[in-house]
Design an enzyme around this catalytic site. Structure first.
Site, PDB file in Angstrom:
ATOM      1  N   TRP A   1      48.084  37.104  41.375  1.00 49.32           N
ATOM      2  CA  TRP A   1      47.867  37.453  39.963  1.00 49.32           C
ATOM      3  C   TRP A   1      48.130  38.928  39.705  1.00 49.32           C
ATOM      4  CZ3 TRP A   1      48.280  33.822  36.700  1.00 49.32           C
ATOM      5  CH2 TRP A   1      47.937  32.522  37.053  1.00 49.32           C
TER       6      TRP A   1
ATOM      7  N   ASP B   1      41.424  42.611  35.356  1.00 50.64           N
ATOM      8  CA  ASP B   1      41.519  41.185  35.064  1.00 50.64           C
ATOM      9  C   ASP B   1      40.351  40.519  35.780  1.00 50.64           C
ATOM     10  OD1 ASP B   1      42.085  38.504  34.880  1.00 50.64           O
ATOM     11  OD2 ASP B   1      44.040  38.614  35.877  1.00 50.64           O
TER      12      ASP B   1
ATOM     13  N   LYS C   1      37.238  29.554  33.477  1.00 49.70           N
ATOM     14  CA  LYS C   1      36.644  29.470  34.805  1.00 49.70           C
ATOM     15  C   LYS C   1      35.125  29.682  34.756  1.00 49.70           C
ATOM     16  CE  LYS C   1      40.992  31.271  36.616  1.00 49.70           C
ATOM     17  NZ  LYS C   1      41.573  30.106  37.266  1.00 49.70           N
TER      18      LYS C   1
END
Length: 362
Positions: free
Chosen positions: A103, A173, A197
């Site tokens: 990511w 993030d 999530k």
């Protein structure tokens, strides 16, 4: 209702059963309006009260920090990968990125399209099995911001402590570990997270930032991609994902009921310890992927002795009601995503299965 699955999906992921049941009770008619929350105008007072309450709950869990604002946006973290440099990577500045896995790599790839970037630290040479230390992170002069990926869902690594960047804004993030533990928001210029999530269903992205980072008027990018647009319109510039925001509000309420972030952390560490102990105590039958000091509380990655055994494990676990245990296709192996809403009972059941599988195949 039938037996619920042991849900270890990486995202969209498990939601608290209490939240689902509350949403079910209010789904057709919300607060006597004769409508579902999904049917009403986002300009109306009823929806706006839910919208504002979600913002207030979120900041309250962060200790009501002075000078920070919350935005509800769309497009997931992937849109933030571009929106962030579009707004903050100004001419004459460069953006630093800490390269920690899949990511982080996607985030810097987008930033390179916008302006000058550099890698402030990387653990690629170790196959991203750990997070870099403070001493390894080199913040250069004229840095607009330093970006970190708090938790790498694919590799199963997580920052135990965040770097100190001095006067340079630290931006993170937090999509896969937001609110899994207490967070000192004042260390950050901005955090962002897709909700799917730990905060609710997919469809809404949360941004929390110092107000001065959101107010810059960047005239050369589309209006909808400017943070200032959404700040000045209370995240109601265009139609928001109203049901997702409603669910975020309900999930934040559930976190409060668990004892806030301190209570959530205690539960998460107990769950993670249970699973890591099963891996470490297997005599090498199971092996953890992440180095011990970078192990994630949210995504437990592990391997077996062969791909054949891993395929057998995944197949048999599915037959036993375990969902989402196959590792990401880019790295293989196995992964149990144990986000806030995954109950301890699911981890206990998984450990029992792992022990039984080891006895039969060891």
């Amino acid at each position: 209702m039938g037996k619920r699955a042991y849900n270890f999906n990486a995202g969209p992921a498990a939601l608290p059963l209490e939240v689902l049941e509350r949403a079910q009770a209010e789904f057709v008619e919300f607060q006597g309006t004769g409508m579902s929350i999904m049917e009403m105008s986002h300009r109306g007072a009823v929806y706006e009260s839910v919208h504002n309450e979600a913002q207030e709950r979120l900041l309250k869990l962060l200790g009501n920090p002075t000078g920070y604002k919350t935005l509800f946006l769309q497009g997931g973290a992937s849109t933030q990968f571009a929106m962030l440099p579009m707004n903050l990577l100004t001419p004459g500045k460069k953006a630093g990125y800490v390269m920690t896995g899949s990511w982080a790599s996607k985030a810097v790839k987008e930033a390179k399209l916008i302006g000058e970037t550099y890698i402030a630290a990387s653990t690629e040479s170790e196959k991203f099995t750990r997070m870099p230390s403070q001493e390894e992170i080199n913040v250069q002069d004229d840095t607009a911001y330093l970006h970190v990926t708090s938790n790498e869902t694919i590799e199963g690594t997580q920052f135990a402590d965040y770097p100190d960047t001095g006067s340079v804004p630290l931006i993170a993030d937090l999509s896969s570990d937001i609110f899994c533990r207490p967070l000192d928001i004042e260390k950050f210029g901005m955090i962002y997270a897709g909700a799917q999530k730990n905060l609710g269903p997919s469809g809404v992205t949360v941004v929390v930032a110092r107000e001065e980072l959101l107010t810059a008027e960047v005239k050369n990018i589309p209006t909808v991609f400017r943070y200032s647009t959404h700040l000045s319109n209370n995240s109601l510039y265009n139609t928001p994902p109203s049901f997702s925001i409603y669910m975020v509000n309900q999930t934040l309420r559930w976190i409060e009921e668990q004892g806030g972030l301190e209570g959530i952390e205690e539960k998460n560490r107990a769950k993670a310890n249970l699973l890591y102990e099963a891996i470490d105590g297997s005599g090498g039958f199971y092996s953890g992927v992440a180095q011990a000091d970078s192990r994630s509380l949210m995504n437990v990655t592990f391997r077996l002795g062969s791909e054949e055994l891993e395929k057998a494990f995944a197949k048999e676990s599915e037959q036993q009601g375990f969902v989402g245990l196959k590792g990401h296709r880019s790295v293989g192996g196995l992964r149990a995503s144990i986000y806030n809403a995954v109950p301890r009972e699911s981890i206990e059941a998984l450990v029992d299965f792992m022990n039984d599988f080891m006895k039969r195949n060891g």
